[in-house]
Scaffold this motif. Structure first.
Motif, short mmCIF file in Angstrom:
data_model
loop_
_atom_site.label_atom_id
_atom_site.label_comp_id
_atom_site.label_asym_id
_atom_site.label_seq_id
_atom_site.Cartn_x
_atom_site.Cartn_y
_atom_site.Cartn_z
N GLY A 31 0.80 -1.22 0.00
CA GLY A 31 0.00 0.00 0.00
C GLY A 31 0.83 1.27 0.00
O GLY A 31 0.31 2.34 -0.29
N SER A 32 2.13 1.16 0.33
CA SER A 32 2.99 2.35 0.29
C SER A 32 3.35 2.64 -1.17
O SER A 32 3.14 1.82 -2.06
N SER A 33 3.91 3.82 -1.43
CA SER A 33 4.29 4.15 -2.80
C SER A 33 5.38 3.19 -3.30
O SER A 33 5.37 2.78 -4.46
N GLU A 34 6.29 2.79 -2.42
CA GLU A 34 7.31 1.82 -2.81
C GLU A 34 6.69 0.44 -3.04
O GLU A 34 7.11 -0.30 -3.93
N GLY A 35 5.69 0.09 -2.24
CA GLY A 35 4.98 -1.17 -2.43
C GLY A 35 4.26 -1.20 -3.76
O GLY A 35 4.26 -2.20 -4.48
N ASP A 36 3.64 -0.07 -4.11
CA ASP A 36 2.97 0.04 -5.41
C ASP A 36 3.97 -0.05 -6.55
O ASP A 36 3.72 -0.70 -7.57
N ARG A 37 5.14 0.58 -6.38
CA ARG A 37 6.19 0.53 -7.41
C ARG A 37 6.66 -0.91 -7.60
O ARG A 37 6.85 -1.37 -8.72
N PHE A 38 6.84 -1.63 -6.49
CA PHE A 38 7.23 -3.04 -6.54
C PHE A 38 6.19 -3.85 -7.34
O PHE A 38 6.54 -4.64 -8.21
N ASP A 39 4.90 -3.65 -7.04
CA ASP A 39 3.83 -4.38 -7.74
C ASP A 39 3.83 -4.09 -9.24
O ASP A 39 3.67 -5.00 -10.05
N VAL A 40 4.02 -2.82 -9.61
CA VAL A 40 4.02 -2.44 -11.03
C VAL A 40 5.23 -3.07 -11.72
O VAL A 40 5.11 -3.64 -12.81
N LEU A 41 6.39 -3.01 -11.10
CA LEU A 41 7.58 -3.63 -11.68
C LEU A 41 7.38 -5.14 -11.86
O LEU A 41 7.70 -5.70 -12.91
N ALA A 42 6.84 -5.79 -10.85
CA ALA A 42 6.60 -7.23 -10.91
C ALA A 42 5.65 -7.57 -12.06
O ALA A 42 5.87 -8.53 -12.81
N THR A 43 4.61 -6.77 -12.24
CA THR A 43 3.64 -7.00 -13.31
C THR A 43 4.29 -6.80 -14.68
O THR A 43 4.08 -7.60 -15.60
N LEU A 44 5.08 -5.75 -14.81
CA LEU A 44 5.77 -5.49 -16.08
C LEU A 44 6.75 -6.61 -16.42
O LEU A 44 6.81 -7.08 -17.57
N ILE A 45 7.50 -7.06 -15.42
CA ILE A 45 8.48 -8.13 -15.64
C ILE A 45 7.76 -9.43 -16.03
O ILE A 45 8.16 -10.11 -16.97
N GLU A 46 6.68 -9.74 -15.33
CA GLU A 46 5.93 -10.96 -15.63
C GLU A 46 5.38 -10.94 -17.06
O GLU A 46 5.47 -11.93 -17.79
N ALA A 47 4.84 -9.79 -17.48
CA ALA A 47 4.30 -9.67 -18.83
C ALA A 47 5.40 -9.85 -19.88
O ALA A 47 5.21 -10.54 -20.88
N TYR A 48 6.57 -9.26 -19.64
CA TYR A 48 7.69 -9.39 -20.57
C TYR A 48 8.15 -10.84 -20.64
O TYR A 48 8.38 -11.39 -21.72
N GLU A 49 8.28 -11.49 -19.48
CA GLU A 49 8.74 -12.89 -19.44
C GLU A 49 7.73 -13.82 -20.12
O GLU A 49 8.13 -14.74 -20.84
N ASP A 50 6.44 -13.59 -19.88
CA ASP A 50 5.42 -14.42 -20.52
C ASP A 50 5.51 -14.33 -22.05
O ASP A 50 5.31 -15.32 -22.75
N LYS A 51 5.80 -13.14 -22.54
CA LYS A 51 5.87 -12.93 -23.99
C LYS A 51 7.16 -13.47 -24.59
O LYS A 51 7.16 -14.09 -25.64
N HIS A 52 8.29 -13.25 -23.90
CA HIS A 52 9.59 -13.57 -24.48
C HIS A 52 10.19 -14.89 -24.01
O HIS A 52 11.08 -15.43 -24.66
N TYR A 53 9.74 -15.41 -22.88
CA TYR A 53 10.28 -16.66 -22.35
C TYR A 53 9.13 -17.58 -21.93
O TYR A 53 9.03 -17.97 -20.76
#
Length: 132
Positions: A31-53
């Protein structure tokens, strides 16, 4: 959320991995701004990995073999599930397609997901793709 950007290249991916790795030592509060940043990064990484690996699921025979290896099960154990020793050998050697009855029993007894067991796969005698 500073410096968040889409992951379009391997360099972007490497940057995102480096950014998210910092949070592993010091996990941000949910719920903190850093927690939200972590969630967004994790989502972006997962989407990239799903597409490329992408990770392909095993075909039915590979799933059965993996299960047998993981739980140290013999052909005899498979034969007990699907009816006979020759039938178990034929299935493992890709000479016989799984029937719906076999799929049901393997799912029930060994908890192998039915959606994996019903996938089409090639048989050894060149008979094209067969469905269970």
């Amino acid at each position: 959320m500073e410096n968040i950007r889409p992951i379009k290249t391997k360099a972007d991916y490497d940057w995102a991995i480096a950014e998210i790795t910092r949070y592993f030592e010091n996990e941000p509060e949910v719920g903190s701004s850093e927690g939200d940043r972590f969630d967004v990064l994790a989502t972006l990484i997962e989407a990239y990995e799903d597409k490329h690996y992408p990770i392909e699921s095993p075909d039915p025979v590979e799933a059965i073999q993996s299960h047998m290896q993981l739980f140290n099960l013999s052909r005899k154990a498979l034969a007990e599930i699907i009816g006979s020793s020759p039938r178990a050998t034929e299935v493992l050697n890709r000479q016989r397609a799984l029937t719906m009855d076999m799929v049901f029993k393997l799912n029930k007894e060994w908890n192998i997901p039915a959606e994996i067991l019903v996938q089409p796969y090639h048989l050894a005698h060149g008979g094209g793709r067969k469905r269970a």
